[in-house]
Design a protein around this motif. Sequence first.
Motif, short mmCIF file in Angstrom:
data_model
loop_
_atom_site.label_atom_id
_atom_site.label_comp_id
_atom_site.label_asym_id
_atom_site.label_seq_id
_atom_site.Cartn_x
_atom_site.Cartn_y
_atom_site.Cartn_z
N GLN A 307 -2.70 -14.86 7.60
CA GLN A 307 -3.09 -13.60 8.21
C GLN A 307 -1.94 -12.59 8.24
O GLN A 307 -1.51 -12.11 9.29
CB GLN A 307 -3.60 -13.85 9.63
N VAL A 308 -1.43 -12.27 7.06
CA VAL A 308 -0.32 -11.32 6.93
C VAL A 308 -0.82 -9.92 7.32
O VAL A 308 -1.91 -9.51 6.95
CB VAL A 308 0.21 -11.31 5.49
N ARG A 309 0.01 -9.17 8.06
CA ARG A 309 -0.41 -7.87 8.58
C ARG A 309 0.68 -6.82 8.37
O ARG A 309 0.97 -6.05 9.27
CB ARG A 309 -0.71 -7.96 10.08
N SER A 310 1.27 -6.75 7.20
CA SER A 310 2.41 -5.85 7.02
C SER A 310 2.10 -4.58 6.25
O SER A 310 2.97 -3.72 6.13
CB SER A 310 3.54 -6.60 6.31
N LYS A 311 0.88 -4.44 5.73
CA LYS A 311 0.56 -3.26 4.93
C LYS A 311 -0.71 -2.59 5.44
O LYS A 311 -1.66 -3.26 5.86
CB LYS A 311 0.35 -3.65 3.45
N ASN A 312 -0.72 -1.24 5.38
CA ASN A 312 -1.91 -0.45 5.66
C ASN A 312 -2.28 0.35 4.41
O ASN A 312 -1.42 0.71 3.61
CB ASN A 312 -1.68 0.49 6.84
N MET A 313 -3.56 0.66 4.28
CA MET A 313 -4.01 1.32 3.06
C MET A 313 -3.60 2.79 2.99
O MET A 313 -3.19 3.28 1.94
CB MET A 313 -5.53 1.20 2.93
N VAL A 314 -3.69 3.52 4.11
CA VAL A 314 -3.41 4.96 4.07
C VAL A 314 -2.55 5.37 5.25
O VAL A 314 -2.49 4.69 6.28
CB VAL A 314 -4.72 5.79 4.08
N LEU A 328 -4.46 -4.00 5.76
CA LEU A 328 -4.72 -4.93 4.66
C LEU A 328 -4.20 -6.30 5.08
O LEU A 328 -3.00 -6.49 5.27
CB LEU A 328 -4.03 -4.45 3.38
N LYS A 329 -5.11 -7.26 5.22
CA LYS A 329 -4.76 -8.53 5.85
C LYS A 329 -5.21 -9.70 4.99
O LYS A 329 -6.27 -10.29 5.25
CB LYS A 329 -5.40 -8.59 7.25
N PRO A 330 -4.46 -10.06 3.96
CA PRO A 330 -4.82 -11.25 3.17
C PRO A 330 -4.73 -12.52 4.01
O PRO A 330 -3.92 -12.62 4.92
CB PRO A 330 -3.80 -11.25 2.04
N ILE A 345 -0.83 -14.06 -3.63
CA ILE A 345 -1.69 -13.62 -2.53
C ILE A 345 -3.01 -14.35 -2.68
O ILE A 345 -3.62 -14.34 -3.76
CB ILE A 345 -1.91 -12.09 -2.57
N MET A 346 -3.46 -14.99 -1.62
CA MET A 346 -4.67 -15.81 -1.69
C MET A 346 -5.63 -15.42 -0.58
O MET A 346 -5.22 -15.10 0.53
CB MET A 346 -4.30 -17.30 -1.58
N ASP A 347 -6.92 -15.45 -0.90
CA ASP A 347 -7.96 -15.16 0.08
C ASP A 347 -9.03 -16.22 -0.02
O ASP A 347 -9.39 -16.66 -1.14
CB ASP A 347 -8.55 -13.77 -0.17
#
Length: 454
Positions: A307-314, A328-330, A345-347
């Motif tokens: 549950q990585v939470r280090s990036k946002n789309m905009v 963006l939470k892979p 990156i895995m989902d």
Amino acid sequence: MKYPIFEYDTVFADDGFIQEEKHRHIGVPQHVYEWLKKKCLNMDDDATRWLKLKRVGSVEAIQFTGYVGVLRSPRGFQIEVLPKTGKHSNGDVVGTRQLLVRMLMCMRNFKHYKTSVAALEKVKMPLLEVYIRLFLLAVEAVVRRGLRSDYVANQDNLFALRGKLLWSQHLKQNIVRRDRFFTEHDEFSPNRPENRLLHSALKRVLKISRSAENQKLARELGFVFNEIVESTDIAKDFQKVRLDRGMEYYEPSLDWAKLLLNNQSPLTGTGKSEAISLMFPMAALFEAYVAKHLRAKLNDGFHLKEQVRSKNMVKHKVNGVDQEWFLLKPDLLIHNGDPAKPALIMDTKWKLLDSNKSDGTNKYDLSQADFYQLFAYGQYYLGGVGDLVLIYPKTDSFSEPLPVFSFDDKKPSQLRLWVVPFCLIENNDKNEKIGLVINPKDMPQLNNSFSKVS
């Protein structure tokens, strides 16, 4: 009476069974149907909605969605909702129930299963009895290590002064009794909130369990708590719980007690009667199950983050202040020491694919939205260069990885997506092991990260 059913099965108010191509429709007594309908109509949060009203022909029905677990109506009618993969194994209820219990052991932030390995031998029990058994084993572990005592504030009208004299109560009760003292004093006693809650949960088990074995163990454990009063305010006692140093072994049993006393799962349902709703999101269970087994197979130097939470789309400016929107939470990120430079990156997707549907119309039953999601992960986390993995459960119709998908027309492609099956159970006859099913020669990127694959 108990009914084992599978995800996305549908029930209606009748006695009977109808099998369609994709879904099954099962009749239940009228009072059970009305109870389920009431629960369905009371669900306000679409994100955790595990019952859905629908029509089958001209008949009103209720469909179970992507949640699994156990329900018990006020009259004792019990419904087990099992993973949908059981439909593809000739309706193997016992094997699918065992798989569910193993998956529950892996769930993040849900530590109720630490002492439950031995209980897997009991999976032929109804699912509610399995839950109860796991609770009883956790309490048994506490009893073996000993109930902890603590200093508990106690107020009483004593013949001798002990502790602190409470003047207001003393004057009210002892104005003509000079031989008494109304005091508050500390006593070293096992009558602490943690033990009161376990005692109450054991009493609860005796009311709801139908297993002679569970009843016997609950009574045996209850004798240890005879001198401890039951909790009179469960919510307040849970607020008072203190798992200090040396008290860690209480945690699994208290977590189970919370579920059994409040009739609720981590995400759904509450109740105050004999009705029980212990339902869990299947997508989260699958993700946790995959994460646990992949972590155990990583090569030296590689690490897995969930549950990585280090990036946002905009980015968007509001009242002169920059804000970041659309996280963006892979599900899983594999890195070799630096999370900012991921190797993979895995989902995970709890969906059943069909390798035979390889035409441009059906597209293996893949979702276009999932590809958009992975493309965004690839751009923001991998900089448009690297490998992405979509993981689906392995079934007879999806037993081998799909040919790689390319997100650009470069040769070789800079951003690739692998769609890979994950074997859920071991099968010694077929030499199948739990884990990703990959071909090391065709997928060197995955093989570099993992030492052991199916």
